[in-house]
Design a protein around this motif. Structure first.
Motif, mmCIF file in Angstrom:
data_model
loop_
_atom_site.group_PDB
_atom_site.id
_atom_site.type_symbol
_atom_site.label_atom_id
_atom_site.label_comp_id
_atom_site.label_asym_id
_atom_site.label_seq_id
_atom_site.Cartn_x
_atom_site.Cartn_y
_atom_site.Cartn_z
ATOM 1 N N GLY A 148 23.853 6.329 26.300
ATOM 2 C CA GLY A 148 23.227 6.211 24.997
ATOM 3 C C GLY A 148 22.725 7.558 24.512
ATOM 4 O O GLY A 148 22.768 8.560 25.243
ATOM 5 N N PHE A 149 22.225 7.593 23.282
ATOM 6 C CA PHE A 149 21.745 8.853 22.707
ATOM 7 C C PHE A 149 20.513 9.363 23.448
ATOM 8 O O PHE A 149 20.403 10.544 23.786
ATOM 9 C CB PHE A 149 21.406 8.658 21.229
ATOM 10 N N ALA A 150 19.582 8.447 23.711
ATOM 11 C CA ALA A 150 18.348 8.854 24.390
ATOM 12 C C ALA A 150 18.459 8.696 25.903
ATOM 13 O O ALA A 150 18.061 9.570 26.670
ATOM 14 C CB ALA A 150 17.174 8.042 23.861
ATOM 15 N N LYS A 151 19.019 7.567 26.329
ATOM 16 C CA LYS A 151 19.143 7.314 27.763
ATOM 17 C C LYS A 151 20.283 6.324 28.013
ATOM 18 O O LYS A 151 20.735 5.633 27.102
ATOM 19 C CB LYS A 151 17.829 6.761 28.331
ATOM 20 N N ASP A 152 20.718 6.278 29.251
ATOM 21 C CA ASP A 152 21.768 5.344 29.626
ATOM 22 C C ASP A 152 21.186 3.945 29.760
ATOM 23 O O ASP A 152 19.985 3.765 29.997
ATOM 24 C CB ASP A 152 22.407 5.757 30.956
#
Length: 399
Positions: free
Chosen positions: A264-268
């Motif tokens: 993801g953009f911020a975290k998986d």
């Protein structure tokens, strides 16, 4: 073959659905397998059960008798191009006909309502083997009809005809009317005895739940009178040889409900592998379905385009099958309005239906078709011709 089997009468509770009185569905989504009676060659004949059923009205309840008899298939009434599958691999089917003139009659045209209890799977819609489609039938199609992600998709975003093999092939189609959505429909029909290799389920069942009530902006409990379009597939004998090991591994992950890491953009995040499942619906003759530029634009926006089925799907397993339920009741308002707009004209449409698993890595390309079938001018408007499938529950019946 000629043996007569005696079965005790089963009490069935039925309640008439009253206008304006929503009811919660009391069904149980058990993952246990349905028991299959008999083998592929067995046939039960000359059986009649008599059940006593209580039917409720607003101000009174009355008892009526419902007779169960074996379905009779008259080959003279079926087009020569259509194969009747009664002798193929099915068990028994029961039809309920009401003795009451008003309790169980169709509101459309006054036709008598047919009630089915554990019917043999795949007997409602006949199989057409001719090139010219027979109205109200199903037929096989080549997987390459569908355009999916090509081997170079992550470079050029191009799609190409899918490989012309699929692990599952169609063997039957049913269309049932349901007072409420029926989940895990494999528990309510008699499935064929199909052998597999033990690596993948020998049967794949796809239950598409179609609302018959008008589309509303706010779906509420997303339940009500429904049609269940049920397609039965069996594992191909050449699956292991023809289908790529990578795709077979993806199918196994789908069935086993594996989890995977998604960037993801911020975290998986960790998501179910089943969220990769996609459905494809293509109109072979779109010109027979549209009557305006607006409808043409609406049809083109969905025609032949793979769409992720999440989160409007659910999955069930049995000893010899894997079932996928696709809940159209919970689709977007625009999609449900589109169904309303085309429902009357679907009887003139030839529709290709397929499933695939979305490829998200280069090594998973090209995408392949999991299973597919063609529906030839099937009428999805109930005028009394679509039988009602009864689901028996231990505690309550949701009718």
């Amino acid at each position: 073959m000629g043996a007569c089997v005696s079965t005790p009468a089963i009490p069935i509770k039925m309640r008439r659905k009253l206008p304006g009185r929503p009811r919660k569905y009391h069904g149980k989504n058990s993952k246990s397998a349905s028991k299959i009676n008999g083998d592929a060659g067995s046939m039960v004949t000359d059986i009649e059960f008599v059940h006593k059923t209580t039917t409720c009205r607003r101000s009174e309840c009355s008892n009526s008798k419902v007779h169960v008899t074996q379905m009779q298939w008259h080959h003279s009434q079926i087009d020569a191009n259509v194969l009747c599958q009664e002798d193929a691999w099915f068990d028994t089917v029961s039809i309920f006909e009401s003795d009451s003139d008003d309790e169980f009659s169709s509101v459309n045209g006054g036709a008598p309502r047919k009630y089915l209890l554990r019917p043999r799977a795949g007997l409602i819609v006949p199989h057409c083997t001719e090139e010219k489609p027979t109205v109200g039938s199903w037929s096989e199609i080549e997987p390459s009809i569908f355009k999916l992600r090509s081997s170079s998709f992550f470079i050029d975003k191009k799609k190409s005809p899918a490989p012309n093999v699929s692990p599952y092939t169609p063997i039957g189609v049913d269309l049932f009317l349901c007072p409420r959505k029926i989940h895990h429909i494999a528990q309510h029909v008699e499935l064929p005895s199909v052998k597999g290799d033990g690596k993948l389920p020998p049967l794949l069942i796809v239950n598409i739940q179609l609302p018959t009530y008008p589309a509303q902006m706010f779906i509420g409990d997303a339940d009500g009178e429904s049609l269940s379009l049920v397609v039965y597939f069996k594992i191909s004998e050449t699956t292991e040889k023809d289908v790529s090991p990578q795709f077979l591994e993806s199918i196994k992950k789908l069935i086993d409900d594996d989890m995977e890491k998604v960037k993801g953009f911020a975290k998986d995040s960790i998501v179910p592998f089943r969220e990769r499942l996609k459905i494809m619906v293509g109109a072979v003759n779109p010109e027979d379905l549209v009557s305006s530029s607006t409808e043409r634009k609406l049809l083109n926006s969905y025609n032949e385009k793979p769409v992720l089925s999440r989160p409007q799907h659910s999955f069930y397993e049995g000893s010899n099958y894997f079932e996928i339920d696709l809940d159209i009741h919970r689709f977007s308002y625009i999609a449900r309005r589109g169904l309303d707009a085309f429902r009357d004209r679907l009887q003139h449409g030839i529709l290709d239906l397929g499933l695939t698993i979305q490829a998200q890595k280069p090594e998973e390309l090209p995408e392949q078709v999991l299973a597919c079938v063609r529906l030839n001018k099937i009428d999805f408007v109930d005028n009394g011709q679509i039988p009602t499938l009864l689901s028996i529950e231990e505690d309550n019946c949701s009718y």
